[in-house]
Design an enzyme around this catalytic site. Structure first.
Site: not given
Length: 587
Positions: A165, A224
């Site tokens: 991330d 994602r």
């Protein structure tokens, strides 16, 4: 740039002279070419990592953590498993030998960049703790205004909360030639990459400038790839083929995403527009290739124009898209050579070396499978090229049969082999679109047969690598045409069928043996090289020559017994004829 400080010879493919190697049939690996940095990491003054600082080689977790946190260093990481979290400072390059793995603990990250500046991370594997439906940290984090970060040729899998991330106003980040996946160690929340972690984090505006290119979201990834809030993100020349995907790229509040010349194969949805939290700035789909995408979604708005120049591969046809796909599958992950290396190393398709399930704590522990005890300051590991002593084995699992029939354009029933007593495995003879992927110690056979694959019986063989005595298992996937018919003889259709029925294969005893295998004529294609002239003998179909990144260099329709192509310069090329792909290295 920072990679100039590395003590390596990365001149295309590391073979002797001009050789031809079959990517579908080679039992041994090649290194990835050292592609240059591109994208947002080249902006804001550029990213140089530890260039100009001293070098150090580490073989224990204590030294790795100490040098990484201090920064101002080029750090080479010897083979082995190092238990995180590893905190990274500024002005640092961290470069792994083959077999270097950073493991995520049950709580926390494997590696964390928090406010770090000017960082390069290359040629490492990041082994997550397993994704589950509980709240924890990501396997690899770029956080708290970290800036100018290049993450290249890494393999990240089974991150506890996410794989990688980028959050909290971090900026000028490039992720390239990276593989993201999840294995059976993960049971939920298989959401790989988040850029911007909250709809209320308006402080992210003007930041989160990220480029992701030549990256592979493989099996196990559900969502994602990435999901974006607020950031400007260039998603270019990537491969999305996770059979588990519910969506690939998600645009959320104030996201500005340029989704350009990517390859989407067999996924549910290439793009998801999530407007519940606020308006999307843009999510523009530009010249992408989509095949068997269940729920097509057009883009919205006009995305930003990058402040940098970047050469992208055309994927406007299946042949061009498959060439990029093959290149990414070959080179994504920890596929760069060891520092100073001049021999072949492990490829992307078998880059997950078999490691122990826990990290040893004995200060005197030794390893024969390239695993360095994470807590030992003195333990040494054998070379990642050292064969594992003893006889390897392959044990079949999964609902799919090793003998099955499938129509062109349809997915096979997945199955896998557990690899024991070896460092990896390779497969030969699969129909186009079906691949073998090593996930931990399990070698999976899965994928969707290409809609254009010729009908016939494809005899495949899975063979272990890295053992003193390797093992093989064979099976047959019979491909039928769309109407369910298969020809009596597949060989008349030009199908490449490899028959390797031996139950055991001896590993080469020396580097000369490896070189001899590389120099051997490739099966089915008679290819010769003289100077910079590549000649294919007996070809009856269109011959395509592509560069190492999958860009078309030339295509020639044979008119006689010999088809010749003048190569423009020395380097590495991919030669495609029908269902066969060969690598050509010209010095």
């Amino acid at each position: 740039m920072g990679c100039n400080s590395l003590k390596m010879s990365l001149s295309a493919l590391l073979v002797c002279g001009a050789t031809v190697v079959g990517t579908a049939t080679s039992a041994f690996a090649v290194t990835s070419p050292d592609f240059p940095m591109a994208g947002f990491a080249t902006q804001n003054g550029g990213t140089t990592g530890g260039k100009g600082y001293s070098e150090v080689t580490v073989d224990n977790v204590s030294d790795l953590k100490s040098y990484a946190k201090a920064g101002n260093k080029i750090i080479y990481v010897k083979p082995g498993t190092y238990m995180g979290p590893v905190e990274v400072g500024s002005n640092v390059t961290i470069y792994g030998y083959q077999g270097a793995i950073i493991a995520q603990p049950s709580s926390g990250s494997a590696m964390k960049l928090s406010g770090s500046k000017n960082v390069i991370i290359r040629n490492l594997k990041f082994k997550g703790a397993g994704a589950h439906d509980d709240d924890d940290e990501d396997c690899l984090q770029v956080n708290h205004e970290s800036k100018n970060v290049w993450i290249d040729h890494v393999d990240v899998y089974d991150g506890h909360d996410g794989n990688l991330d980028i959050t909290n106003a971090s900026d000028y980040v490039t992720i390239s030639w990276t593989k993201f996946s999840y294995t059976s160690a993960s049971t939920g929340h298989q959401f790989s990459n988040l850029i911007g972690n909250s709809k209320t984090k308006t402080s992210d505006r003007g930041h989160l400038n990220v480029t992701i290119h030549h990256t592979w979201w493989a099996d196990g990834v559900v969502e994602r790839m990435p999901r974006v809030r607020f950031g400007k993100v260039h998603v270019a020349n990537n491969l999305f083929d996770s059979k588990d995907a519910s969506y690939c790229v998600r645009a959320a509040i104030e996201a500005d995403i340029r989704i350009e010349r990517n390859v989407f194969i067999g996924v549910q949805k290439a793009l998801d527009l999530y407007t519940s939290d606020g308006a999307i700035t843009a999510a523009q789909m530009i010249e992408n290739y989509e095949e068997n995408v269940k729920k097509p979604q057009s883009g919205t708005g006009t995305a930003f124009k990058p402040s940098y120049s970047m050469s992208l591969t055309d994927v406007s046809t299946q042949a061009k898209a498959y060439a990029l796909r093959d290149s990414i599958k070959l080179y994504a992950g920890a596929t760069l050579p060891d520092p100073g290396a001049s021999t072949v190393v492990t490829p992307a398709s078998s880059s997950s070396a078999k490691s122990s399930s826990s990290v040893a704590s004995s200060s005197s522990a030794k390893s024969s499978s390239s695993v360095v005890p994470a807590s030992s300051s003195s333990a040494k590991s054998s070379s990642s090229q050292t064969p594992v002593a003893g006889e390897a084995s392959l044990t079949k699992h999964g609902s799919g049969s090793t003998t099955q029939t499938v129509a062109a354009g349809e997915s096979i029933a997945e199955f896998y082999f557990t690899v024991a007593g070896a460092t990896g495995a390779t497969v030969t003879g699969l129909p186009d679109g079906v691949t073998g992927t090593l996930k931990g110690s399990d070698y999976y056979i899965s994928g969707t047969v290409s809609a254009t694959a010729a009908a016939g019986a494809y005899k495949f063989t899975v063979t272990t690598t890295g053992a003193t005595k390797n093992a093989s298992k064979s099976g047959t996937i019979t491909v039928t045409s769309a109407n369910g018919e298969a020809p009596a003889s597949s060989s008349s259709q030009g199908v490449v069928i490899v028959d390797e029925s031996s139950s055991s294969v001896e590993s080469p005893s020396s580097d000369n043996d490896v070189a001899a295998l590389y120099a051997a004529p490739a099966a089915h294609l008679d290819v010769s090289i003289e100077g910079r002239m590549v000649s294919v003998h007996g070809a009856t179909r269109m011959v395509y020559l592509l560069d190492a990144q999958g860009k078309l260099v030339a295509k020639v329709q044979p008119t006689g017994n010999v088809c010749s192509i003048a190569v423009p310069r020395a380097g590495s090329y991919l030669l495609r004829i029908g269902n066969e792909l060969r690598r050509v290295s010209v010095r």
